[in-house]
Design a protein around this motif. Structure first.
Motif, PDB file in Angstrom:
ATOM      1  N   ASP A  31      17.190   8.751   7.079  1.00  0.00           N
ATOM      2  CA  ASP A  31      18.018   9.510   6.208  1.00  0.00           C
ATOM      3  C   ASP A  31      18.804   9.001   5.207  1.00  0.00           C
ATOM      4  N   ASN A  32      18.970   7.599   5.379  1.00  0.00           N
ATOM      5  CA  ASN A  32      19.772   6.816   4.264  1.00  0.00           C
ATOM      6  C   ASN A  32      19.042   6.875   3.086  1.00  0.00           C
ATOM      7  N   PRO A  33      19.436   7.227   1.641  1.00  0.00           N
ATOM      8  CA  PRO A  33      18.659   7.062   0.519  1.00  0.00           C
ATOM      9  C   PRO A  33      18.336   5.985   0.031  1.00  0.00           C
ATOM     10  N   ILE A  34      19.117   4.830   0.363  1.00  0.00           N
ATOM     11  CA  ILE A  34      18.702   3.382   0.018  1.00  0.00           C
ATOM     12  C   ILE A  34      17.376   3.098   0.798  1.00  0.00           C
ATOM     13  N   ILE A  35      17.340   3.395   1.906  1.00  0.00           N
ATOM     14  CA  ILE A  35      16.377   3.111   2.459  1.00  0.00           C
ATOM     15  C   ILE A  35      14.964   3.813   2.338  1.00  0.00           C
ATOM     16  N   VAL A  36      15.218   5.282   2.106  1.00  0.00           N
ATOM     17  CA  VAL A  36      14.157   5.840   1.585  1.00  0.00           C
ATOM     18  C   VAL A  36      13.450   5.489   0.140  1.00  0.00           C
ATOM     19  N   THR A  37      14.632   5.322  -0.688  1.00  0.00           N
ATOM     20  CA  THR A  37      14.266   4.898  -2.010  1.00  0.00           C
ATOM     21  C   THR A  37      13.421   3.710  -2.166  1.00  0.00           C
ATOM     22  N   ALA A  38      13.920   2.602  -1.092  1.00  0.00           N
ATOM     23  CA  ALA A  38      13.245   1.341  -1.296  1.00  0.00           C
ATOM     24  C   ALA A  38      11.806   1.397  -0.994  1.00  0.00           C
ATOM     25  N   GLY A  39      11.675   2.253   0.129  1.00  0.00           N
ATOM     26  CA  GLY A  39      10.022   2.261   0.400  1.00  0.00           C
ATOM     27  C   GLY A  39       9.359   2.976  -0.608  1.00  0.00           C
ATOM     28  N   ARG A  40       9.628   3.975  -1.207  1.00  0.00           N
ATOM     29  CA  ARG A  40       9.234   4.499  -2.272  1.00  0.00           C
ATOM     30  C   ARG A  40       8.684   3.758  -3.705  1.00  0.00           C
ATOM     31  N   LEU A  41      10.011   2.897  -4.005  1.00  0.00           N
ATOM     32  CA  LEU A  41       9.780   2.215  -5.140  1.00  0.00           C
ATOM     33  C   LEU A  41       8.707   0.933  -4.741  1.00  0.00           C
ATOM     34  N   GLY A  42       8.516   0.491  -3.520  1.00  0.00           N
ATOM     35  CA  GLY A  42       7.636  -0.288  -3.128  1.00  0.00           C
ATOM     36  C   GLY A  42       6.115   0.078  -3.324  1.00  0.00           C
ATOM     37  N   VAL A  43       5.961   1.351  -2.605  1.00  0.00           N
ATOM     38  CA  VAL A  43       4.686   2.208  -2.933  1.00  0.00           C
ATOM     39  C   VAL A  43       4.321   2.471  -4.495  1.00  0.00           C
ATOM     40  N   VAL A  44       5.113   2.847  -5.157  1.00  0.00           N
ATOM     41  CA  VAL A  44       4.845   3.016  -6.420  1.00  0.00           C
ATOM     42  C   VAL A  44       4.452   1.627  -7.299  1.00  0.00           C
ATOM     43  N   LEU A  45       5.233   0.537  -6.990  1.00  0.00           N
ATOM     44  CA  LEU A  45       4.961  -0.489  -7.693  1.00  0.00           C
ATOM     45  C   LEU A  45       3.612  -0.990  -7.020  1.00  0.00           C
TER      46      LEU A  45
END
Length: 355
Positions: A31-45
């Motif tokens: 649920d933490n937005p930092i954790i979720v967004t970090a994962g998404r940024l890694g995927v898109v990169l």
């Protein structure tokens, strides 16, 4: 082909973002937005870098589609099959270790062959090794890319751009409820498109390097990160967040390429880039093992334990990936490629990250 240190460093960065997201989400949830967004940024990169690499290694003209697909399969299949089989074996013999993963033969076999399907006991599509959802996108991209091998690079990139954007828009307009259709009408493949255009531009002679240009790209990357955090669960903000993620990844890739001649050689970061695929596929097993040992030994009574266990998980996963890369991955690649050394390990493959 030249070896790009910038690509190696970006692949390491993407893998570490995925690792960070999973190490902490395993302890405190997603649920933490930092954790979720970090994962998404890694995927898109990972996806943007993959789009760039595929254009760069195939060059300006036509190429052999069978040879291309064979090399892609050699690069991604063996290690993926290994860890998918480990997940399947654990799910069959020790199902209590998993919350939602259930072993069935159809689920296992479809996972092995990158068939997008609804997972039993899960909401949505997922292979038995859940991390493999990104590899399903990679294979989808590889097949589409290879299908246009008879075109010039410019025509190929244009056709794929129109195709993937049309699929994305169709998903927005149709709002399908079938999970498999949702998968293919998702925005994610557009990240490959952005990487392809950067690769197309690079084939024309690279990018102009300058301090002002570098600062502009840095600001665009920062703005992309800010936009990535606006996702509140609504369709509009989710799409804006995705645009920010792509802006961040594309800006970093562009920045890395123009700074390539000036980059220092950091051996550890380069080695993590080499081992990023092994890190991606193996890290969830390491995180689970470390967390299990922590629960059995020190418990979770103190809040600092979450940080300690997460940090230990990250360090252990990195070490394990380096060992797996040297002891398992490289020997497999050497055997299947029929040569004694692997050249330009930063170029023949790209990997993906966390959903």
């Amino acid at each position: 082909m030249n070896k790009f240190y910038s690509i190696q460093y970006l692949r390491a960065c993407a893998a570490l973002l995925v690792l960070f997201a999973h190490a902490f989400s395993y302890q405190i949830g997603i649920d933490n937005p930092i954790i979720v967004t970090a994962g998404r940024l890694g995927v898109v990169l990972f996806f943007v870098v993959s789009g760039f690499i595929m254009v760069y290694i195939t060059g300006n003209g036509v190429f052999s589609a069978p040879t291309f697909l064979k090399r892609r399969a050699i690069r991604i299949v063996p290690l993926y099959w290994l860890f998918t089989s480990v997940a399947a074996l654990l799910a069959a013999l020790a199902p209590s270790l998993f919350q939602t993963t259930v072993f069935t033969w159809p689920h296992y076999l479809q996972s092995l062959f990158f068939v997008v399907h609804e997972a039993p006991e899960r909401d949505g599509v997922s292979p038995i090794l859940a991390l493999g959802w990104t590899l399903n996108y990679e294979v989808y991209f590889y097949i589409a890319f290879a299908a246009l091998a008879f075109l010039s690079v410019t025509a190929r990139v244009i056709v794929l751009t129109v195709f993937f954007i049309a699929m994305w828009l169709a998903g927005l307009l149709m709002a399908p409820t079938n999970p498999v259709i949702q998968f293919y009408l998702n925005a994610s493949p557009v990240a490959f498109v952005i990487g392809m255009w950067i690769g197309r531009r690079y084939l024309d002679g690279g990018f102009v390097s300058g301090t002002r240009h570098a600062w502009l790209l840095g600001l665009m990357a920062a703005a992309g990160v800010v936009l990535a955090f606006v996702d509140d669960g609504t369709p509009l903000m989710s799409q804006i967040s995705f645009v920010g993620q792509v802006m961040w990844a594309a800006s970093l890739l562009h920045l890395g390429l123009i700074l390539e001649p000036k980059l220092k050689h950091w051996s550890l970061l380069e080695e993590l880039g080499d081992a990023s695929y092994a890190l991606y596929l193996s890290h969830i097993f390491v995180i689970g093992a470390v967390a299990y040992l922590a629960r059995r030994t020190i418990g979770y009574e103190h809040p600092a334990t979450v940080l300690l266990v997460s940090v230990v998980s990250i360090v252990t996963a990195c070490i394990a990936s380096l060992v797996i890369h040297q002891m398992i991955e490289k020997p497999i690649l050497l055997a299947l490629n029929g040569r004694r050394t692997i050249r330009n390990t930063s170029l023949p493959y790209a990997v993906t990250g966390n959903k």
